[in-house]
Design a protein around this motif. Structure first.
Motif, mmCIF file in Angstrom:
data_model
loop_
_atom_site.group_PDB
_atom_site.id
_atom_site.type_symbol
_atom_site.label_atom_id
_atom_site.label_comp_id
_atom_site.label_asym_id
_atom_site.label_seq_id
_atom_site.Cartn_x
_atom_site.Cartn_y
_atom_site.Cartn_z
ATOM 1 N N ASN A 23 0.860 -1.189 0.000
ATOM 2 C CA ASN A 23 0.000 0.000 0.000
ATOM 3 C C ASN A 23 0.895 1.237 0.000
ATOM 4 O O ASN A 23 1.531 1.542 1.004
ATOM 5 C CB ASN A 23 -0.905 0.011 1.247
ATOM 6 C CG ASN A 23 -1.821 -1.188 1.303
ATOM 7 O OD1 ASN A 23 -2.490 -1.506 0.330
ATOM 8 N ND2 ASN A 23 -1.859 -1.862 2.445
ATOM 9 N N ASN A 41 1.303 3.289 6.326
ATOM 10 C CA ASN A 41 0.513 2.872 5.164
ATOM 11 C C ASN A 41 0.488 1.360 5.031
ATOM 12 O O ASN A 41 -0.428 0.793 4.440
ATOM 13 C CB ASN A 41 1.111 3.467 3.881
ATOM 14 C CG ASN A 41 1.231 4.968 3.946
ATOM 15 O OD1 ASN A 41 2.273 5.490 4.305
ATOM 16 N ND2 ASN A 41 0.151 5.673 3.624
ATOM 17 N N GLU A 42 1.511 0.718 5.580
ATOM 18 C CA GLU A 42 1.652 -0.734 5.450
ATOM 19 C C GLU A 42 2.298 -1.287 6.709
ATOM 20 O O GLU A 42 3.313 -0.766 7.180
ATOM 21 C CB GLU A 42 2.519 -1.070 4.235
ATOM 22 C CG GLU A 42 2.763 -2.534 3.997
ATOM 23 C CD GLU A 42 1.650 -3.196 3.198
ATOM 24 O OE1 GLU A 42 1.354 -4.379 3.457
ATOM 25 O OE2 GLU A 42 1.076 -2.540 2.314
ATOM 26 N N ASN A 59 -1.761 -10.492 14.614
ATOM 27 C CA ASN A 59 -2.814 -9.863 13.828
ATOM 28 C C ASN A 59 -3.977 -9.408 14.695
ATOM 29 O O ASN A 59 -4.591 -8.360 14.456
ATOM 30 C CB ASN A 59 -3.312 -10.832 12.749
ATOM 31 C CG ASN A 59 -4.216 -10.157 11.744
ATOM 32 O OD1 ASN A 59 -3.906 -9.100 11.207
ATOM 33 N ND2 ASN A 59 -5.369 -10.752 11.499
ATOM 34 N N ASP A 101 -3.460 -5.934 13.680
ATOM 35 C CA ASP A 101 -4.212 -5.849 12.413
ATOM 36 C C ASP A 101 -3.270 -5.448 11.274
ATOM 37 O O ASP A 101 -3.445 -4.416 10.629
ATOM 38 C CB ASP A 101 -5.360 -4.848 12.524
ATOM 39 C CG ASP A 101 -6.284 -4.892 11.299
ATOM 40 O OD1 ASP A 101 -6.332 -5.948 10.638
ATOM 41 O OD2 ASP A 101 -6.927 -3.872 10.998
ATOM 42 N N ASP A 119 -1.129 -5.686 7.583
ATOM 43 C CA ASP A 119 -1.627 -5.707 6.201
ATOM 44 C C ASP A 119 -1.145 -6.896 5.400
ATOM 45 O O ASP A 119 -1.783 -7.291 4.419
ATOM 46 C CB ASP A 119 -1.193 -4.422 5.474
ATOM 47 C CG ASP A 119 -1.756 -3.184 6.134
ATOM 48 O OD1 ASP A 119 -2.978 -2.993 6.059
ATOM 49 O OD2 ASP A 119 -0.978 -2.410 6.740
ATOM 50 N N LYS A 154 -4.841 -12.735 5.815
ATOM 51 C CA LYS A 154 -4.049 -11.623 5.311
ATOM 52 C C LYS A 154 -3.118 -12.168 4.228
ATOM 53 O O LYS A 154 -2.621 -13.292 4.348
ATOM 54 C CB LYS A 154 -3.231 -10.963 6.433
ATOM 55 C CG LYS A 154 -4.084 -10.250 7.477
ATOM 56 C CD LYS A 154 -4.816 -9.035 6.904
ATOM 57 C CE LYS A 154 -5.813 -8.434 7.867
ATOM 58 N NZ LYS A 154 -5.185 -7.810 9.030
ATOM 59 N N LYS A 176 2.893 -11.190 1.112
ATOM 60 C CA LYS A 176 3.332 -10.161 0.161
ATOM 61 C C LYS A 176 4.762 -10.367 -0.343
ATOM 62 O O LYS A 176 5.081 -9.979 -1.467
ATOM 63 C CB LYS A 176 3.187 -8.771 0.772
ATOM 64 C CG LYS A 176 1.724 -8.418 1.067
ATOM 65 C CD LYS A 176 1.490 -6.932 1.166
ATOM 66 C CE LYS A 176 0.010 -6.602 1.289
ATOM 67 N NZ LYS A 176 -0.252 -5.152 1.276
#
Length: 459
Positions: free
Chosen positions: A94, A218-219, A240, A244, A246, A271, A274
């Motif tokens: 993000n 942002n991430e 998480n 919480d 990303d 989630k 990435k």
């Protein structure tokens, strides 16, 4: 990676390959083998059951039962389910609409978190970004020094807060000031390395939460050691619930032959994965693509990632220059040395071989020496520029000098020259064939193996 799981899935799927039709009897036996393979790979039992139940439901449909190629049909179904469990689609970072983008990295001590921070900085730098690393791991001895050492290797600055030469133990302050510093210095990404613990504790969770509240990242990425299997999944779940985050980063995938964490974490934590890290080198980091990982688990290779890595090392002009040198027989040992450097920059040989369809499984037991090129490099660097340009002048005296200068035997130099000549002949032959229009279309090749996200099972 995932060698054990890949072998067992391959064995299970082969049980129906070559049979005239899929029936409920052979599909039931295959599902038992697949479930056993998943559980042995330390996949969460609920996830393993869900995969096999969904595969069985699709495999017992009329269309598949009547298929003339049941083995391929079943493999396609398993591929689709693995892709779904791994996340379905690639999810990127993000990025902020107005820089700097703030990325908060959390994880347990020993998970490879700090090394990942440096790898991510290198990755983002290659994409044209200007990262700043924030040293918010203020408790672990030498943590800031470790980050600085890694940052120097990738050419990225580090922000830390010191008082009379001592690290100030205020992680929130470090993160907050790093973001302000990035704005002043036109750094468009801030990556915050936070403190880890040997286990999840209240103090660590509060500190990371406080940093999150102060900088509004942002991430948020959570780094897990994939070799810890279900422990990694359970830890990610606890984090998480408190943070919480990303996305997930899986480290040490090169040492994980089972794959339980990768196949469980997306479903349990909900989630996306990435990034995947596959080695200690700072370029051993890849964005995570579920479909490509599913292909590799099933032994289909990953042509797209292979081509992407090659494209990072060559631009169109360089490729044309190399092609012209080969065609005109001007390719020399200096060019050969340059190509070795580019190949090594693409990543570990074992990882690259695993991307080639049908090759990785054949060479899985081969002990590949990642330093194998060093002797060749040493021999070439022991030559004069004239010798590299004109290998034909390498007489016995010169070869003895080169062997002595590079710490090898004369026979090793002789072997290098012979292999170089043989390679030149082969490359020239291939160049002539290409000129006659006999080269394989790369787009067709990639399409055949699922390139560009397309279905690896055409038709």
């Amino acid at each position: 990676m995932f060698e054990s799981l890949s072998d067992k899935l391959d064995s299970a799927l082969k049980s129906v390959t070559g049979q005239g039709r899929i029936n409920e009897l052979n599909i039931a036996e295959t599902m038992r083998e697949i479930r056993r393979a998943l559980l042995n790979a330390d996949v969460n039992y609920k996830v393993a059951r869900d995969i096999t139940d969904r595969v069985k439901e699709k495999a017992t449909g009329d269309e598949v039962l009547q298929s003339v190629t049941p083995g391929e049909q079943l493999t396609k179904i398993v591929y689709d389910e693995l892709t779904r469990v791994l996340g379905g689609e690639h999810v990127g970072l993000n990025m902020a609409d107005h820089p700097p983008t703030v990325i908060l990295v959390a994880g347990l001590q020993g998970s490879g978190k700090t090394t990942f921070v440096a790898k991510l900085a290198k990755h983002l730098r290659s994409k044209g970004h200007a990262p700043l690393l924030a040293a918010a791991d203020v408790y672990r001895p030498a943590a800031v020094d470790q980050l600085r050492t890694l940052a120097d290797q990738v050419g990225v600055p580090v922000y830390s807060v010191e008082d009379d030469g001592q690290i100030v133990q205020d992680a929130v302050r470090v993160a907050d000031e790093a973001v302000a510093h990035a704005k002043q210095k036109a750094r468009d990404v801030v990556i915050i390395d936070t403190a880890g613990r040997m286990h999840v504790d209240e103090a660590m969770m509060k500190e990371v939460a406080d940093i999150k509240g102060a900088v509004d990242p942002n991430e948020i990425l959570f780094v897990v050691d994939s070799m810890t299997g279900q422990d990694a999944v359970n830890t990610a779940k606890e984090f998480n619930e408190q943070l919480d985050f990303d996305g997930v980063v899986l480290t040490k995938l090169d040492g994980d032959t089972r794959g339980g964490a990768a196949l469980s974490i997306r479903t349990v934590v909900e989630k996306p994965i990435k990034f995947a890290s596959t080695g200690e080198k700072l370029d051993a980091l890849s964005e995570f693509y579920p479909d490509r990982m599913a292909q590799r688990i099933l032994g289909m290779g990953d042509v797209v990632s292979f081509v992407e890595r090659a494209q990072e090392q060559y631009d169109e002009e360089q490729a044309q220059q190399l092609k012209q040198k080969i065609k005109s027989d001007d390719f020399d040992l200096q060019d050969f040395y340059d190509q070795l450097q580019r190949i090594q920059n693409m990543g570990s040989m074992k990882d690259l071989i695993g991307m080639i369809p049908g090759v990785g499984s054949q060479m899985k037991d081969l002990d590949l020496d990642e330093d194998a090129f060093k002797h060749i490099e040493a021999m070439i660097l022991s030559m004069t520029p004239e010798e590299r340009s004109n290998p034909q002048i390498l007489n016995g005296t010169r070869r003895r000098r080169i062997a002595k200068g590079s710490g090898v035997e004369v026979r090793d130099v002789n072997q290098l020259i012979k292999q170089f000549r043989d390679m030149k002949k082969m490359m020239k032959t291939m160049s002539k064939l290409t000129g006659q229009g006999r080269s394989m279309n790369l787009k067709k090749l990639m399409g055949r193996f699922g390139g560009g996200g397309s279905n690896p099972f055409p038709g």
